[in-house]
Scaffold this motif. Sequence first.
Motif, PDB file in Angstrom:
ATOM      1  N   GLY A   1     -12.365   6.267   1.256  1.00  0.00           N
ATOM      2  CA  GLY A   1     -11.590   6.936   0.216  1.00  0.00           C
ATOM      3  C   GLY A   1     -10.137   7.108   0.608  1.00  0.00           C
ATOM      4  N   ILE A   2      -9.885   7.617   1.802  1.00  0.00           N
ATOM      5  CA  ILE A   2      -8.502   7.834   2.236  1.00  0.00           C
ATOM      6  C   ILE A   2      -7.799   6.509   2.474  1.00  0.00           C
ATOM      7  CG2 ILE A   2      -9.065   8.063   4.699  1.00  0.00           C
ATOM      8  CD1 ILE A   2      -6.900  10.213   4.879  1.00  0.00           C
ATOM      9  N   THR A   3      -8.547   5.488   2.886  1.00  0.00           N
ATOM     10  CA  THR A   3      -7.957   4.171   3.082  1.00  0.00           C
ATOM     11  C   THR A   3      -7.430   3.605   1.762  1.00  0.00           C
ATOM     12  OG1 THR A   3      -9.388   3.706   4.975  1.00  0.00           O
ATOM     13  CG2 THR A   3      -8.408   1.810   3.852  1.00  0.00           C
TER      14      THR A   3
ATOM     15  N   SER B   1      -3.024   2.667  -2.215  1.00  0.00           N
ATOM     16  CA  SER B   1      -2.483   2.840  -3.567  1.00  0.00           C
ATOM     17  C   SER B   1      -1.073   3.413  -3.527  1.00  0.00           C
ATOM     18  CB  SER B   1      -3.413   3.722  -4.405  1.00  0.00           C
ATOM     19  OG  SER B   1      -3.401   5.064  -3.955  1.00  0.00           O
ATOM     20  N   MET B   2      -0.816   4.367  -2.634  1.00  0.00           N
ATOM     21  CA  MET B   2       0.530   4.924  -2.512  1.00  0.00           C
ATOM     22  C   MET B   2       1.514   3.854  -2.063  1.00  0.00           C
ATOM     23  SD  MET B   2      -0.002   8.790  -1.006  1.00  0.00           S
ATOM     24  CE  MET B   2      -1.009   8.347   0.415  1.00  0.00           C
ATOM     25  N   ARG B   3       1.127   3.090  -1.056  1.00  0.00           N
ATOM     26  CA  ARG B   3       2.007   2.035  -0.564  1.00  0.00           C
ATOM     27  C   ARG B   3       2.217   0.964  -1.620  1.00  0.00           C
ATOM     28  NH1 ARG B   3       0.114   0.602   5.579  1.00  0.00           N
ATOM     29  NH2 ARG B   3       1.923  -0.758   5.415  1.00  0.00           N
ATOM     30  N   GLY B   4       1.144   0.559  -2.289  1.00  0.00           N
ATOM     31  CA  GLY B   4       1.258  -0.489  -3.294  1.00  0.00           C
ATOM     32  C   GLY B   4       2.169  -0.092  -4.437  1.00  0.00           C
ATOM     33  N   ASP B   5       2.045   1.147  -4.907  1.00  0.00           N
ATOM     34  CA  ASP B   5       2.906   1.600  -5.999  1.00  0.00           C
ATOM     35  C   ASP B   5       4.360   1.690  -5.559  1.00  0.00           C
ATOM     36  OD1 ASP B   5       1.005   1.684  -7.954  1.00  0.00           O
ATOM     37  OD2 ASP B   5       0.734   3.855  -7.928  1.00  0.00           O
ATOM     38  N   ALA B   6       4.602   2.178  -4.338  1.00  0.00           N
ATOM     39  CA  ALA B   6       5.981   2.244  -3.849  1.00  0.00           C
ATOM     40  C   ALA B   6       6.604   0.850  -3.797  1.00  0.00           C
ATOM     41  CB  ALA B   6       6.023   2.904  -2.474  1.00  0.00           C
ATOM     42  N   HIS B   7       5.838  -0.136  -3.356  1.00  0.00           N
ATOM     43  CA  HIS B   7       6.347  -1.507  -3.285  1.00  0.00           C
ATOM     44  C   HIS B   7       6.629  -2.073  -4.671  1.00  0.00           C
ATOM     45  CE1 HIS B   7       6.059  -3.029   0.933  1.00  0.00           C
ATOM     46  NE2 HIS B   7       5.380  -1.913   1.083  1.00  0.00           N
ATOM     47  N   ARG B   8       5.670  -1.953  -5.586  1.00  0.00           N
ATOM     48  CA  ARG B   8       5.862  -2.637  -6.865  1.00  0.00           C
ATOM     49  C   ARG B   8       6.923  -1.960  -7.719  1.00  0.00           C
ATOM     50  NH1 ARG B   8       1.416  -1.722 -11.250  1.00  0.00           N
ATOM     51  NH2 ARG B   8       0.820   0.455 -10.977  1.00  0.00           N
TER      52      ARG B   8
ATOM     53  N   ASP C   1       6.569  15.489  11.098  1.00  0.00           N
ATOM     54  CA  ASP C   1       7.990  15.269  10.810  1.00  0.00           C
ATOM     55  C   ASP C   1       8.163  14.323   9.625  1.00  0.00           C
ATOM     56  OD1 ASP C   1       8.755  16.934  12.857  1.00  0.00           O
ATOM     57  OD2 ASP C   1       9.136  15.318  14.291  1.00  0.00           O
ATOM     58  N   ASP C   2       7.328  13.294   9.554  1.00  0.00           N
ATOM     59  CA  ASP C   2       7.391  12.384   8.401  1.00  0.00           C
ATOM     60  C   ASP C   2       7.122  13.134   7.100  1.00  0.00           C
ATOM     61  OD1 ASP C   2       7.889  10.237  10.062  1.00  0.00           O
ATOM     62  OD2 ASP C   2       5.838   9.463   9.997  1.00  0.00           O
TER      63      ASP C   2
ATOM     64  N   ILE D   1       1.960   5.521   7.318  1.00  0.00           N
ATOM     65  CA  ILE D   1       0.532   5.246   7.134  1.00  0.00           C
ATOM     66  C   ILE D   1       0.011   4.317   8.225  1.00  0.00           C
ATOM     67  CG2 ILE D   1      -1.139   4.136   5.593  1.00  0.00           C
ATOM     68  CD1 ILE D   1       0.449   5.387   3.248  1.00  0.00           C
ATOM     69  N   ASP D   2       0.815   3.341   8.621  1.00  0.00           N
ATOM     70  CA  ASP D   2       0.400   2.504   9.752  1.00  0.00           C
ATOM     71  C   ASP D   2       0.144   3.363  10.990  1.00  0.00           C
ATOM     72  OD1 ASP D   2       0.394   0.071   8.449  1.00  0.00           O
ATOM     73  OD2 ASP D   2       2.409  -0.511   9.109  1.00  0.00           O
ATOM     74  N   ASP D   3       1.075   4.289  11.279  1.00  0.00           N
ATOM     75  CA  ASP D   3       0.913   5.171  12.446  1.00  0.00           C
ATOM     76  C   ASP D   3      -0.322   6.054  12.303  1.00  0.00           C
ATOM     77  OD1 ASP D   3       3.172   4.146  13.618  1.00  0.00           O
ATOM     78  OD2 ASP D   3       4.483   5.814  13.060  1.00  0.00           O
TER      79      ASP D   3
END
Length: 211
Positions: A6-8, A13-20, A84-85, A131-133
Amino acid sequence: MPNLVGITVNHRSMRGDAHRFADLLRDIASGATTNPPERARAIAGYLETLCDGIHHHHQAEDDVLWPVLEASAGAEVDLRELTDDHRQLDPLLEAIRRDARTLAAAPADRAAARRLADVLGTLRDLLDEHIDDEERTVFPVIQRYVSDADWAKVEAAVRKGGKMGFELPRIERYATPAELAELKRMAGPVLKVLLAVTRRGFARREAVIFP
């Protein structure tokens, strides 16, 4: 072992929306893509909800997940950089809301589109790195130290306050077939019903923003 599907998918989805949306606003700013008023309003509405969802996600991590990790894993996890992020996110999300509202009021303003594209690009890059971190450092700790019961509390906190009409259709957009099948298995028949209820409205807005 906690199931992190679920969290994955939420992270993806957050990353994909930011990119598009960063790509879309760059095209609008350059004049490569038109921005009629209906589209500008739909973009602003989508981004408002996206920013609310990102804020809710990282607030749930701060308030619920981080204390669970500290109680379960102690010295095995260092959350300072991730925290911090999170502190950088809220001013960025507010800038996106503001610039999206400005563009909705003046759809032909390419300078406004450029400002929004720039701040979306900053969000995209921050989410990618963060998210990678998090998945590299925190996910193994969750799987090793966090109990199923504590993980269920974390997932409940993430679901609470989420906008299901927005979040659920994005599961279908960003989950792999195997992940979607696993989520349906975990949630039972209710997920299939909720997806059917929310899918159509989401698709209509998608058609306006990404015709």
